[in-house]
Each structure stands twice: as C-alpha cells, then as structure tokens.
Design a protein around this motif. Structure first.
Motif, PDB file in Angstrom:
ATOM      1  N   THR A  39     -16.402  71.369 -46.043  1.00 54.27           N
ATOM      2  CA  THR A  39     -16.666  70.431 -44.953  1.00 54.27           C
ATOM      3  C   THR A  39     -18.001  70.761 -44.280  1.00 54.27           C
ATOM      4  O   THR A  39     -18.804  69.868 -43.995  1.00 54.27           O
ATOM      5  N   THR A  40     -18.243  72.032 -44.052  1.00 55.65           N
ATOM      6  CA  THR A  40     -19.520  72.458 -43.460  1.00 55.65           C
ATOM      7  C   THR A  40     -20.684  72.099 -44.377  1.00 55.65           C
ATOM      8  O   THR A  40     -21.700  71.564 -43.933  1.00 55.65           O
ATOM      9  N   LEU A  41     -20.532  72.389 -45.668  1.00 54.16           N
ATOM     10  CA  LEU A  41     -21.585  72.072 -46.632  1.00 54.16           C
ATOM     11  C   LEU A  41     -21.837  70.567 -46.689  1.00 54.16           C
ATOM     12  O   LEU A  41     -22.990  70.128 -46.726  1.00 54.16           O
ATOM     13  N   ALA A  42     -20.773  69.769 -46.678  1.00 60.33           N
ATOM     14  CA  ALA A  42     -20.929  68.314 -46.697  1.00 60.33           C
ATOM     15  C   ALA A  42     -21.705  67.830 -45.473  1.00 60.33           C
ATOM     16  O   ALA A  42     -22.530  66.918 -45.574  1.00 60.33           O
ATOM     17  N   GLY A  43     -21.461  68.453 -44.334  1.00 61.28           N
ATOM     18  CA  GLY A  43     -22.215  68.101 -43.130  1.00 61.28           C
ATOM     19  C   GLY A  43     -23.697  68.393 -43.278  1.00 61.28           C
ATOM     20  O   GLY A  43     -24.541  67.593 -42.864  1.00 61.28           O
ATOM     21  N   TYR A  44     -24.036  69.541 -43.892  1.00 63.33           N
ATOM     22  CA  TYR A  44     -25.443  69.868 -44.133  1.00 63.33           C
ATOM     23  C   TYR A  44     -26.084  68.868 -45.084  1.00 63.33           C
ATOM     24  O   TYR A  44     -27.219  68.436 -44.891  1.00 63.33           O
ATOM     25  N   VAL A  45     -25.358  68.497 -46.123  1.00 64.34           N
ATOM     26  CA  VAL A  45     -25.892  67.543 -47.093  1.00 64.34           C
ATOM     27  C   VAL A  45     -26.095  66.182 -46.435  1.00 64.34           C
ATOM     28  O   VAL A  45     -27.139  65.548 -46.600  1.00 64.34           O
ATOM     29  N   ASP A  46     -25.113  65.728 -45.666  1.00 62.94           N
ATOM     30  CA  ASP A  46     -25.235  64.440 -44.981  1.00 62.94           C
ATOM     31  C   ASP A  46     -26.399  64.431 -44.001  1.00 62.94           C
ATOM     32  O   ASP A  46     -27.055  63.406 -43.822  1.00 62.94           O
ATOM     33  N   ALA A  47     -26.657  65.556 -43.361  1.00 56.98           N
ATOM     34  CA  ALA A  47     -27.757  65.638 -42.395  1.00 56.98           C
ATOM     35  C   ALA A  47     -29.088  65.940 -43.074  1.00 56.98           C
ATOM     36  O   ALA A  47     -30.098  66.111 -42.399  1.00 56.98           O
ATOM     37  N   THR A  48     -29.091  65.990 -44.381  1.00 58.44           N
ATOM     38  CA  THR A  48     -30.258  66.338 -45.210  1.00 58.44           C
ATOM     39  C   THR A  48     -30.874  67.677 -44.804  1.00 58.44           C
ATOM     40  O   THR A  48     -32.080  67.873 -44.899  1.00 58.44           O
ATOM     41  N   SER A  49     -30.027  68.589 -44.347  1.00 58.96           N
ATOM     42  CA  SER A  49     -30.493  69.938 -44.039  1.00 58.96           C
ATOM     43  C   SER A  49     -30.555  70.804 -45.286  1.00 58.96           C
ATOM     44  O   SER A  49     -31.187  71.845 -45.286  1.00 58.96           O
ATOM     45  N   VAL A  50     -29.879  70.363 -46.337  1.00 57.91           N
ATOM     46  CA  VAL A  50     -29.872  71.082 -47.603  1.00 57.91           C
ATOM     47  C   VAL A  50     -30.599  70.220 -48.622  1.00 57.91           C
ATOM     48  O   VAL A  50     -30.253  69.057 -48.830  1.00 57.91           O
ATOM     49  N   THR A  51     -31.632  70.775 -49.220  1.00 53.20           N
ATOM     50  CA  THR A  51     -32.389  70.055 -50.230  1.00 53.20           C
ATOM     51  C   THR A  51     -32.360  70.850 -51.524  1.00 53.20           C
ATOM     52  O   THR A  51     -32.890  71.967 -51.575  1.00 53.20           O
ATOM     53  N   PRO A  52     -31.735  70.329 -52.566  1.00 53.61           N
ATOM     54  CA  PRO A  52     -31.715  71.070 -53.829  1.00 53.61           C
ATOM     55  C   PRO A  52     -33.113  71.097 -54.452  1.00 53.61           C
ATOM     56  O   PRO A  52     -33.880  70.135 -54.337  1.00 53.61           O
ATOM     57  N   VAL A  53     -33.426  72.199 -55.080  1.00 54.88           N
ATOM     58  CA  VAL A  53     -34.697  72.326 -55.784  1.00 54.88           C
ATOM     59  C   VAL A  53     -34.394  72.154 -57.265  1.00 54.88           C
ATOM     60  O   VAL A  53     -33.804  73.021 -57.897  1.00 54.88           O
ATOM     61  N   VAL A  54     -34.782  71.014 -57.816  1.00 56.71           N
ATOM     62  CA  VAL A  54     -34.541  70.708 -59.224  1.00 56.71           C
ATOM     63  C   VAL A  54     -35.859  70.847 -59.957  1.00 56.71           C
ATOM     64  O   VAL A  54     -36.830  70.151 -59.658  1.00 56.71           O
ATOM     65  N   GLU A  55     -35.883  71.770 -60.918  1.00 54.51           N
ATOM     66  CA  GLU A  55     -37.110  71.994 -61.680  1.00 54.51           C
ATOM     67  C   GLU A  55     -37.298  70.918 -62.740  1.00 54.51           C
ATOM     68  O   GLU A  55     -38.383  70.365 -62.904  1.00 54.51           O
ATOM     69  N   VAL A  56     -36.243  70.627 -63.484  1.00 52.46           N
ATOM     70  CA  VAL A  56     -36.345  69.653 -64.573  1.00 52.46           C
ATOM     71  C   VAL A  56     -34.958  69.058 -64.844  1.00 52.46           C
ATOM     72  O   VAL A  56     -33.944  69.708 -64.638  1.00 52.46           O
ATOM     73  N   VAL A  57     -34.946  67.802 -65.281  1.00 49.52           N
ATOM     74  CA  VAL A  57     -33.707  67.115 -65.654  1.00 49.52           C
ATOM     75  C   VAL A  57     -33.778  66.812 -67.146  1.00 49.52           C
ATOM     76  O   VAL A  57     -34.726  66.182 -67.616  1.00 49.52           O
ATOM     77  N   TYR A  58     -32.761  67.276 -67.892  1.00 49.00           N
ATOM     78  CA  TYR A  58     -32.684  67.033 -69.330  1.00 49.00           C
ATOM     79  C   TYR A  58     -31.627  65.974 -69.609  1.00 49.00           C
ATOM     80  O   TYR A  58     -30.553  66.005 -69.014  1.00 49.00           O
ATOM     81  N   PRO A  59     -31.878  65.069 -70.560  1.00 48.21           N
ATOM     82  CA  PRO A  59     -30.813  64.149 -70.970  1.00 48.21           C
ATOM     83  C   PRO A  59     -29.773  64.918 -71.779  1.00 48.21           C
ATOM     84  O   PRO A  59     -30.070  65.971 -72.357  1.00 48.21           O
ATOM     85  N   LEU A  60     -28.557  64.419 -71.838  1.00 45.64           N
ATOM     86  CA  LEU A  60     -27.473  65.104 -72.527  1.00 45.64           C
ATOM     87  C   LEU A  60     -27.802  65.378 -73.989  1.00 45.64           C
ATOM     88  O   LEU A  60     -27.477  66.441 -74.516  1.00 45.64           O
ATOM     89  N   ASP A  61     -28.481  64.460 -74.645  1.00 42.09           N
ATOM     90  CA  ASP A  61     -28.792  64.664 -76.060  1.00 42.09           C
ATOM     91  C   ASP A  61     -29.860  65.733 -76.287  1.00 42.09           C
ATOM     92  O   ASP A  61     -30.153  66.089 -77.428  1.00 42.09           O
ATOM     93  N   ASN A  62     -30.421  66.278 -75.227  1.00 40.15           N
ATOM     94  CA  ASN A  62     -31.420  67.338 -75.344  1.00 40.15           C
ATOM     95  C   ASN A  62     -30.956  68.600 -74.612  1.00 40.15           C
ATOM     96  O   ASN A  62     -31.763  69.371 -74.105  1.00 40.15           O
ATOM     97  N   CYS A  63     -29.630  68.819 -74.558  1.00 39.70           N
ATOM     98  CA  CYS A  63     -29.125  69.973 -73.809  1.00 39.70           C
ATOM     99  C   CYS A  63     -29.484  71.295 -74.473  1.00 39.70           C
ATOM    100  O   CYS A  63     -29.558  72.323 -73.804  1.00 39.70           O
ATOM    101  N   ALA A  64     -29.755  71.298 -75.787  1.00 41.90           N
ATOM    102  CA  ALA A  64     -30.185  72.534 -76.446  1.00 41.90           C
ATOM    103  C   ALA A  64     -31.509  73.028 -75.857  1.00 41.90           C
ATOM    104  O   ALA A  64     -31.696  74.226 -75.647  1.00 41.90           O
TER     105      ALA A  64
END
Length: 84
Positions: A39-64
């Motif tokens: 619940t606490t984490l959801a509140g941070y996410v809703d308030a945009t206080s938590v920002t994930p750092v995503v380096e790269v997104v791979y499609p499923l067919d390139n998971c190797a």
C-alpha cells in the motif's frame, strides 16, 4: 544512495559477507511483501515519487539477448522483457 530495511541477522550477515567476498556489494535484498508495504509503495507510485530506471526493453522473441546482456554485467537500470 539506497535505503535498506533488513529483517533478520542472516540478511545482515549476507550483506556484510557479500561486500567482502563478492565483486558486487549487494546481491539481493529479501523483504516479505506485506499489505502495508505494498500500500505504501502504491502510494509512492501514484504520486510519481518512484521512477523506475529502465536501461533497455527487449521483445519476448529476443529474450536470449536480454540474458546475455544481463550476464555481461555493467549498465545502469533494469532490463525488461516485454511480453505483451
């Protein structure tokens, strides 16, 4: 900077040992997902206080490639495999 909440003496011992006997300072942090924490984490996410750092997104067919990249090490951020 990172803030950690450690729940048990084995967690603390592992953290200290990993700093001495490993190339990485922290390998994992285990914390049970309680309703209050989620619940606490959801509140941070809703308030945009938590920002994930995503380096790269791979499609499923390139998971190797995602696994090879992860094994290579380095980088900053999370590698994501997109399934939908």
């Amino acid at each position: 900077m990172a803030a950690l909440a450690l729940g048990s003496p084995p967690d603390i011992a592992y953290l200290l040992a990993s700093g001495v006997h490993s190339s990485r300072r922290v390998r994992f942090v285990r914390s049970p997902a309680t309703a209050a924490r989620l619940t606490t984490l959801a509140g941070y996410v809703d308030a945009t206080s938590v920002t994930p750092v995503v380096e790269v997104v791979y499609p499923l067919d390139n998971c190797a490639a995602a696994h090879r990249d992860q094994e290579k090490g380095g980088g900053f951020g999370t590698r994501v495999i997109q399934i939908a």
